[in-house]
Scaffold this motif. Structure first.
Motif, PDB file in Angstrom:
ATOM      1  N   ILE A   1       0.817  -1.217   0.000  1.00 23.71           N
ATOM      2  CA  ILE A   1       0.000   0.000   0.000  1.00 23.71           C
ATOM      3  C   ILE A   1       0.850   1.266   0.000  1.00 23.71           C
ATOM      4  O   ILE A   1       2.057   1.244   0.275  1.00 23.71           O
ATOM      5  N   VAL A   2       0.176   2.363  -0.307  1.00 22.01           N
ATOM      6  CA  VAL A   2       0.716   3.709  -0.129  1.00 22.01           C
ATOM      7  C   VAL A   2      -0.241   4.459   0.786  1.00 22.01           C
ATOM      8  O   VAL A   2      -1.459   4.357   0.627  1.00 22.01           O
TER       9      VAL A   2
ATOM     10  N   ARG B   1      -9.034   4.036   1.090  1.00 19.68           N
ATOM     11  CA  ARG B   1      -9.496   4.128   2.468  1.00 19.68           C
ATOM     12  C   ARG B   1      -9.129   5.501   3.036  1.00 19.68           C
ATOM     13  O   ARG B   1      -8.145   6.104   2.639  1.00 19.68           O
ATOM     14  N   ASN B   2      -9.946   5.970   3.977  1.00 17.12           N
ATOM     15  CA  ASN B   2      -9.723   7.272   4.625  1.00 17.12           C
ATOM     16  C   ASN B   2      -9.724   8.420   3.623  1.00 17.12           C
ATOM     17  O   ASN B   2      -8.958   9.380   3.756  1.00 17.12           O
ATOM     18  N   ALA B   3     -10.580   8.331   2.612  1.00 13.98           N
ATOM     19  CA  ALA B   3     -10.625   9.379   1.587  1.00 13.98           C
ATOM     20  C   ALA B   3     -10.927  10.735   2.221  1.00 13.98           C
ATOM     21  O   ALA B   3     -11.681  10.845   3.184  1.00 13.98           O
ATOM     22  N   HIS B   4     -10.332  11.764   1.663  1.00 15.49           N
ATOM     23  CA  HIS B   4     -10.489  13.146   2.119  1.00 15.49           C
ATOM     24  C   HIS B   4      -9.974  13.344   3.544  1.00 15.49           C
ATOM     25  O   HIS B   4     -10.535  14.114   4.325  1.00 15.49           O
TER      26      HIS B   4
ATOM     27  N   GLU C   1      -4.760   9.042   3.437  1.00 14.58           N
ATOM     28  CA  GLU C   1      -5.486   8.160   2.521  1.00 14.58           C
ATOM     29  C   GLU C   1      -4.636   6.933   2.209  1.00 14.58           C
ATOM     30  O   GLU C   1      -3.402   7.005   2.211  1.00 14.58           O
ATOM     31  N   ILE C   2      -5.284   5.810   1.958  1.00  8.09           N
ATOM     32  CA  ILE C   2      -4.582   4.551   1.695  1.00  8.09           C
ATOM     33  C   ILE C   2      -5.062   3.965   0.379  1.00  8.09           C
ATOM     34  O   ILE C   2      -6.270   3.831   0.152  1.00  8.09           O
ATOM     35  N   VAL C   3      -4.119   3.606  -0.484  1.00 12.77           N
ATOM     36  CA  VAL C   3      -4.435   2.915  -1.734  1.00 12.77           C
ATOM     37  C   VAL C   3      -3.564   1.677  -1.874  1.00 12.77           C
ATOM     38  O   VAL C   3      -2.495   1.579  -1.260  1.00 12.77           O
TER      39      VAL C   3
END
Length: 328
Positions: free
Chosen positions: A160-161, A303-306, A310-312
């Motif tokens: 992830i990033v 995940r955890n947008a805005h 944030e996690i992608v």
């Protein structure tokens, strides 16, 4: 995947109207892979790969959410308003940087240690503390109208990033990688790095009006729906590229849906259908410009947008890159 490029993009502070800072970096990265690059008066940067087929536009927005200072208190605290969709309770204690130089942290006019009601927290009763004791001292550092951004470190592991501004620097990264990897295409391609998406998908209107594409895809994040309490999306982190079936601004064009599914299935690219209940993308803006655009949105599940963290998934990003290359 060269995540050094993504890290560099995420390091830039660029709320709506400040996109030129991102455009300058991206221009240097792609100039040798396209025929021409231009910028319109609204701040969109348009990279054209000439072809004899139908005009096909792909967009990713260069702006990010942030804040604007609108008041300075006598005690030196800074009042602010949201630029884009801030989530109030996630802001408390968050470090921010104003004008790339002045550090501060966000507080709220509620005595939380005494059991104050967190549910009453909102941007209208929050402030930025820059460590001064007077309005005069604060005015030496900041001015009304200055912009602020989250201050958080870029982190990655094998899967992830995690970073601020992945919405939508991850999408910009995807377009950069597609531009570099694509050898030839049956389309006349326009890669558009759009402005002011977070303040109302405004750049997508002006860019698509001038290009008049037949096909259009917005590459953007979509919130994950795989954690407790996350109800805005049906997508899951790590399950592949997202094909957005619907959000409040868009229902995917059937031809575009078939094109994306075929590209993924013919090339064994993992994908998932997703529906977003709130929000929208550039595709909702450009679909109805001029005589209409056959439109879709391809999503990077986040995940955890805005928020500042944030996690992608790296595999999801690669799947989006591969899917786009497969159809172009």
């Amino acid at each position: 995947m060269d995540t050094a490029i993504l890290k560099k993009l995420c390091s830039i502070n660029a709320v709506p109207t400040q996109e030129d800072k991102v455009n300058t970096i991206i221009r240097d990265m792609i100039k040798d892979y396209v025929d021409e690059i231009s910028e319109d008066r609204f701040g969109n940067m348009i990279a054209h790969r000439k072809g004899s087929g139908p005009r096909f536009m792909l967009t990713a927005h260069t702006d990010q959410i942030g804040l604007m200072i609108h008041g300075i208190e006598e005690n030196g605290c800074l009042r602010f308003t949201a630029v884009g969709g801030l989530i109030p309770f996630t802001l408390i204690g968050q470090r921010v940087v104003i004008n790339d130089t002045v550090m501060g942290t966000i507080g709220v006019d509620i005595d939380l240690e005494a059991g104050g009601d967190l549910g009453k927290a909102g941007v209208n009763n929050m402030y930025v503390d820059i460590g001064v004791n007077s309005k005069e001292a604060a005015e030496k550092k900041v001015s009304i109208g200055d912009f602020g951004n989250f201050c958080s470190e870029f982190y990655e592991n094998d899967e992830i990033v995690m970073s601020r501004a992945l919405d939508d620097r991850a999408g910009c990264f995807v377009l950069i990688e597609v531009i570099k990897a694509l050898k030839e295409s049956k389309y006349d391609l326009y890669f558009v790095f759009t402005s002011q998406e977070e303040s109302g998908t405004r750049g997508a209107y002006t860019a698509s009006y001038s290009i008049e594409p037949e096909y259009g895809i917005a590459v953007d994040i979509t919130p994950s729906g795989d954690l407790p309490g996350t109800k805005n999306s049906t997508a899951s982190l790590g399950n592949g590229a997202g094909i957005k079936l619907m959000d409040p601004s868009l229902i995917i064009n059937p031809e575009m849906k078939s094109m994306l599914v075929k590209g993924a299935e013919d090339n064994n690219i993992p994908y998932q259908f997703e529906v977003m209940k709130r929000g929208g993308t550039d595709a909702g803006a450009f679909q109805s410009v001029q005589t209409g655009v056959k439109s879709a949105a391809v999503s990077i599940v986040t995940r955890n947008a805005h928020t500042a963290n944030e996690i992608v998934s790296k595999n999801d990003i690669q799947a989006v890159i591969d899917m786009l290359i497969s159809i172009l």
